[in-house]
Motif scaffolding. Structure first.
Motif, PDB file in Angstrom:
ATOM      1  N   TYR A  91       5.740   6.755   7.227  1.00  0.00           N
ATOM      2  CA  TYR A  91       4.890   5.603   6.909  1.00  0.00           C
ATOM      3  C   TYR A  91       5.699   4.317   6.991  1.00  0.00           C
ATOM      4  CZ  TYR A  91       1.660   2.547   4.378  1.00  0.00           C
ATOM      5  OH  TYR A  91       0.819   1.518   4.034  1.00  0.00           O
ATOM      6  N   ALA A 151       6.918   9.724   3.585  1.00  0.00           N
ATOM      7  CA  ALA A 151       7.119   8.318   3.235  1.00  0.00           C
ATOM      8  C   ALA A 151       7.946   7.612   4.300  1.00  0.00           C
ATOM      9  CB  ALA A 151       7.800   8.210   1.873  1.00  0.00           C
ATOM     10  N   GLU A 156       2.472   1.990  -3.416  1.00  0.00           N
ATOM     11  CA  GLU A 156       1.501   2.595  -4.322  1.00  0.00           C
ATOM     12  C   GLU A 156       1.257   4.056  -3.964  1.00  0.00           C
ATOM     13  OE1 GLU A 156      -1.991   0.197  -4.045  1.00  0.00           O
ATOM     14  OE2 GLU A 156      -1.049  -1.585  -4.929  1.00  0.00           O
ATOM     15  N   ALA A 157       1.151   4.330  -2.667  1.00  0.00           N
ATOM     16  CA  ALA A 157       0.831   5.689  -2.225  1.00  0.00           C
ATOM     17  C   ALA A 157       1.959   6.678  -2.490  1.00  0.00           C
ATOM     18  CB  ALA A 157       0.487   5.667  -0.732  1.00  0.00           C
ATOM     19  N   PHE A 158       3.210   6.198  -2.377  1.00  0.00           N
ATOM     20  CA  PHE A 158       4.339   7.124  -2.462  1.00  0.00           C
ATOM     21  C   PHE A 158       5.177   6.952  -3.725  1.00  0.00           C
ATOM     22  CE2 PHE A 158       3.478   6.682   2.130  1.00  0.00           C
ATOM     23  CZ  PHE A 158       3.179   8.022   2.407  1.00  0.00           C
ATOM     24  N   ARG A 177       0.840  -1.200   0.000  1.00  0.00           N
ATOM     25  CA  ARG A 177       0.000   0.000   0.000  1.00  0.00           C
ATOM     26  C   ARG A 177       0.874   1.249   0.000  1.00  0.00           C
ATOM     27  NH1 ARG A 177      -3.056  -3.207   3.748  1.00  0.00           N
ATOM     28  NH2 ARG A 177      -2.212  -2.055   5.546  1.00  0.00           N
ATOM     29  N   GLY A 178       1.949   1.206   0.769  1.00  0.00           N
ATOM     30  CA  GLY A 178       2.851   2.349   0.843  1.00  0.00           C
ATOM     31  C   GLY A 178       3.556   2.615  -0.474  1.00  0.00           C
TER      32      GLY A 178
END
Length: 266
Positions: free
Chosen positions: A241, A238, A170-172, A167-168
């Motif tokens: 996270y 990032a 993809e997010a960053f 998920r991280g």
């Protein structure tokens, strides 16, 4: 107050996976002991980084002592084995490598420290060593056996949350590309070697208050973690996270996350 012993394969591993819980425990008044199986002899180092005649392992010992101070470890011990290198390399089978060590013999060494310290909590790695490194897998095997010998009842397997990582990423992804940071490949078959599925984890420790300390601890390992590395070059959001939560598995706990503090009740 209690004693936390955290067991790692190489110098710098502690700063990445357990730096938060180490500093947190120390700040709460607990005794923190860092044990490292090898001196990281086969790490990569930039040309010209070492002083003339200096061996990499010598620099990595110095770096680990500095890191231990940053993370609040009151005792640092090396078990004396040699770095085995990545899985499948010829260094795996060299005499003295941790990968070829007799598990019972190595466990007795660690158990002696656990007994001296009357350890309440031990951290090791999951059964795949987080990502398949032979020395990390050996930490799991040796650590579990040492806890049995010493009677250390609370053992946590440090790992990565595979689903959280994806998920991280993809997010960053956009931020990473803009910053020129190369993200690990956690998709497809390669990704299946990273950490464990979220459903298998039992411990989630929020260490966002200690991310600045973790950055400092990583920087102490300058021979291995440069400012341009994935670990230090990523944007602050990032980094928070990625390194603001530390994940664990404790046998007999779960299903799901049932613990948020390794030292609770001690």
């Amino acid at each position: 107050m209690a004693t936390l012993v955290t067991f790692h394969a190489h110098p710098d591993d502690e700063s990445i996976g357990c730096g938060g819980i180490m500093r947190k425990a120390a700040d709460e008044g607990h005794r923190v002991v860092l044990v490292v199986a090898t001196r990281g002899e086969h790490g990569e180092v930039p040309d010209g980084f070492l002083d003339p005649g200096e061996e990499l392992w010598q620099r990595r010992v110095i770096e680990t002592r500095a890191c231990a101070d940053i993370l609040g470890a009151e005792r640092l011990e090396f078990l004396g084995y040699k770095d085995s290198g990545m899985m499948g390399e010829s260094t795996n089978d060299l005499p003295g490598s941790f990968w070829t060590a007799d598990v019972e013999e190595a466990a007795q060494k660690l158990a002696a420290i656990l007994q001296e310290e009357n350890a309440d909590v031990l951290t090791i790695y999951d059964d795949n060593g987080g990502y398949g490194h032979p020395d990390h897998i050996q930490v799991h095997r040796v650590g579990k056996r040492a806890a049995e010998i010493a009677g250390t009842g609370r053992v946590y397997q440090g790992t990565m949350n595979r689903d959280y990582m994806r998920r991280g990423m993809e997010a960053f992804a956009a931020q990473a590309k803009e910053a020129g940071v190369e993200l690990p490949d956690v998709e497809g078959a390669a990704g299946e070697t990273f950490g464990k599925p979220e459903a298998e984890l039992t411990g989630r420790v929020d260490v966002t208050a200690y991310t600045a300390v973790k950055r400092a601890a990583m920087r102490a390992h300058a021979s291995q973690i440069s400012e341009e590395s994935f670990f230090l070059a990523m944007p602050e959001e990032a980094f928070l996270y990625s390194f603001g939560v530390e994940w664990f598995i404790r046998e007999g706990q779960g299903p799901g996350i049932t613990e948020t503090d390794l030292m609770v009740g001690l």
